[in-house]
Structure formats: C-alpha cells, structure tokens
Design an enzyme around this catalytic site. Structure first.
Site, PDB file in Angstrom:
ATOM      1  N   LYS A  54       0.844  -1.209   0.000  1.00  0.00           N
ATOM      2  CA  LYS A  54       0.000   0.000   0.000  1.00  0.00           C
ATOM      3  C   LYS A  54       0.873   1.252   0.000  1.00  0.00           C
ATOM      4  CE  LYS A  54      -3.841  -2.187   2.374  1.00  0.00           C
ATOM      5  NZ  LYS A  54      -4.259  -2.723   3.661  1.00  0.00           N
ATOM      6  N   GLN A  98      -4.983  -1.473   9.633  1.00  0.00           N
ATOM      7  CA  GLN A  98      -4.893  -2.824   9.051  1.00  0.00           C
ATOM      8  C   GLN A  98      -5.539  -3.853   9.987  1.00  0.00           C
ATOM      9  OE1 GLN A  98      -3.677  -3.479   5.989  1.00  0.00           O
ATOM     10  NE2 GLN A  98      -3.954  -5.685   6.157  1.00  0.00           N
ATOM     11  N   ASP A 121     -11.521   2.783   4.017  1.00  0.00           N
ATOM     12  CA  ASP A 121     -11.950   1.384   3.956  1.00  0.00           C
ATOM     13  C   ASP A 121     -13.475   1.275   3.834  1.00  0.00           C
ATOM     14  OD1 ASP A 121     -10.044  -0.693   4.000  1.00  0.00           O
ATOM     15  OD2 ASP A 121      -9.557  -0.301   6.099  1.00  0.00           O
TER      16      ASP A 121
END
Ligand code: GUN
Length: 296
Positions: A54, A98, A121
């Site tokens: 990422k 995460q 997200d």
C-alpha cells in the site's frame, strides 16, 4: 464456451494511472497532496506485506504515505489517541487501520473512532449506513473494485440476477448493496443456504467471497454468467504452495462468459480502489470536484 478472462492487474494499472493524473492536477492547480495514513499493530507477516505494498503504490501515484507501526501489545488508549491525532491532521485525507487487530483490541471501537470522511476502507458504521441507504459514502475497496470490473465488462447491470456467496461486513454485504444500487436482483447466499448449487445456477452475476478454496465448481455456474472470484486462498498442490480462489477456475472458465482469475483478478483492484478512495476523500475535504468513474 471459453470465458473471457477479466484482467484485474491491467484494470488496476489503468485506475492507478487515472488517480496519478488527477493527483498531479491537484498538486499543480491547488497545491494539494492527498495523504494516506496506514496503521499496523503487531507483526503479522501477511499484514506487513499488504502495508508495504500500500505504501509503495501510494507514493507511486504521487500521494503522501504515512505509516504508523505499533507494538502488538499496544493499549487501546494508545491506538485511539493515534487515530484522534490522524483525524485532525490536515495532511491526512485517508486512514486505514490494518485488520485483523490483536485480540485485546476491539476492532469495532477502533474503526468507529476514524473520522467517517477519512475512512477510506468504508468500514465506519456511518459509511455502512450511508451505503445501505443509497447515499454518498466511502465504499469498501474490494466490492468497489469488483463493481468497476462488472460495469466495465457488462455495461448496465440493471435487471440482472446477482448472487453474492458470503455475508461478511467487508465484502459480501457491501457488494450486495452496490449491486442493488445498480438495479440487480440480489441474493446473498452463505454457508447455511439450502441447495446453494441451484441458487448459484440462477446467477447472471456470481460473486464468490467465502474464503473456501475452489468451493464453487463449473456445474454451479449458468452458461455465459460473469464470475467475480474474491477468494484468495493459500493451498498446497503437488507439494507446492499455490493461490486459488473460491471458484474452481478451470471448470468454471469452461462455462462462464467471463471470470476473474486468482491471482490477478480482484486482488490488484483492492489497493487501486484504496488509492481512488483516498483521492476522493481529499477532493471532498477541499470542496473540489470528485474524479469521474472512481466512485460507486
Ligand atoms: N486486512 C486485509 N484486507 C484489509 C482491508 O481491505 N482493509 C483493512 N483495514 N485491513 C485489511
């Protein structure tokens, strides 16, 4: 019939190019650099690989990448304080914590601490509610990438029968909402569904997101259907490690009209959509027009 292979790697590269061009314009015209903060708690090897990837791709499209690594035994208070700080940092437009988090941390509490406008997200309860009611939201990356591939391949999805196998909050449920938003007739199937084979055989669009290697064979697939395989399962075959999807690829590709491979299908789209969401968040935060074609 042999299915068209939907090339997620090439598609993701096109999305990243679009994002990079838009980011360059934001810099030149508005002196604005979109920034993504990724928070990793602990040392889970798979998570470390994702986070590195990422960070690398964020920088490649011209955005700022902020990485925060906390010890596996960090306290909930520490993590929440970091999120509070990122929520008010003007250089940070997107925040990703995460998952999975270590067991002593309450994932729902942590995710819901992220400012909804920075929740790239799309996991915050506000974004879940906005998506469920058809309002502008941040959309979870894997379902967004899957939707983009479906639209690209099929054009209009209106009136098609879509079956989503899997009911997770991260993929199955938001995927179903997005398909409904595009006027599909949507069924969410799962491990308790009766006669899953015949439910799947009714699907013009089949999205497999169960996390069980090669669970869906070709004879569950309607001839000509479009198959999106979200599964990424590590297995061993002939003594060698392999990645396979939730769909049995060879038998499915003989029946389907189009199918995403594993690897190289949905996987690469997820990070591309994370970058797209970060760009969208930066535009919204600055009252600038959003890029075309990068949101639901
Ligand atoms: N872990 C595996 N995939 C994801 C993802 O898409 N978002 C977050 N936050 N964690 C993950």
């Amino acid at each position: 019939m042999t299915a068209t292979i939907i090339d997620g790697k090439a598609f993701a590269a096109r999305i990243r190019d679009q994002v990079a061009q838009h980011v360059a314009r934001l810099k030149a015209e508005h002196d604005l650099v979109p920034g993504l903060a990724v928070v990793l708690v602990g040392e889970d090897p798979a998570s470390q690989v994702y986070v590195r990837s990422k960070g690398k791709q964020t920088v490649e499209v011209g955005m700022a990448s902020f990485e925060h690594r906390l010890d596996a035994d960090t306290s909930e208070g520490n993590l929440l304080a970091l999120i509070d700080q990122l929520n008010t940092d003007p250089h940070v437009h997107g925040i990703l914590v995460q998952l999975p988090l270590p067991a002593h941390l309450d994932s729902d509490l942590v995710i819901n601490r992220i400012a909804p406008a920075k929740d790239v997200d799309g996991f915050h309860i506000s974004n879940v509610g906005l998506l469920g009611t058809g309002q502008k939201s941040m959309v979870p990356c894997t379902p967004l990438g899957s939707l983009m591939m479906l639209r690209d391949h099929l054009g209009s999805l209106s009136g098609l029968n879509a079956v989503v196998v899997g009911r997770s909050n991260i993929v199955g449920k938001p995927m179903a909402q997005l398909l409904l938003g595009d006027s599909c007739t949507v069924t969410i199937a799962h491990s308790r569904t009766r006669d899953l084979a015949s439910v799947c055989r009714g699907a013009d669009i089949l999205v497999a997101a169960v996390g069980r290697p090669e669970m869906i064979p070709g004879d569950w697939i309607k001839p000509g259907a479009t198959v999106i395989d979200v599964g990424i399962n590590r297995i061993e075959r002939d003594g060698k490690p392999r990645l396979v999807g939730d769909v049995h690829f060879d038998s499915a590709a003989a029946v389907a009209g189009a199918i995403t491979p594993v690897p190289g299908g949905v996987g690469p789209m997820t990070i591309a959509c994370l970058l797209a969401n970060t760009l969208t968040a930066a535009c919204r935060a600055n009252d600038l027009p959003e890029p075309d074609g990068l949101t639901a």
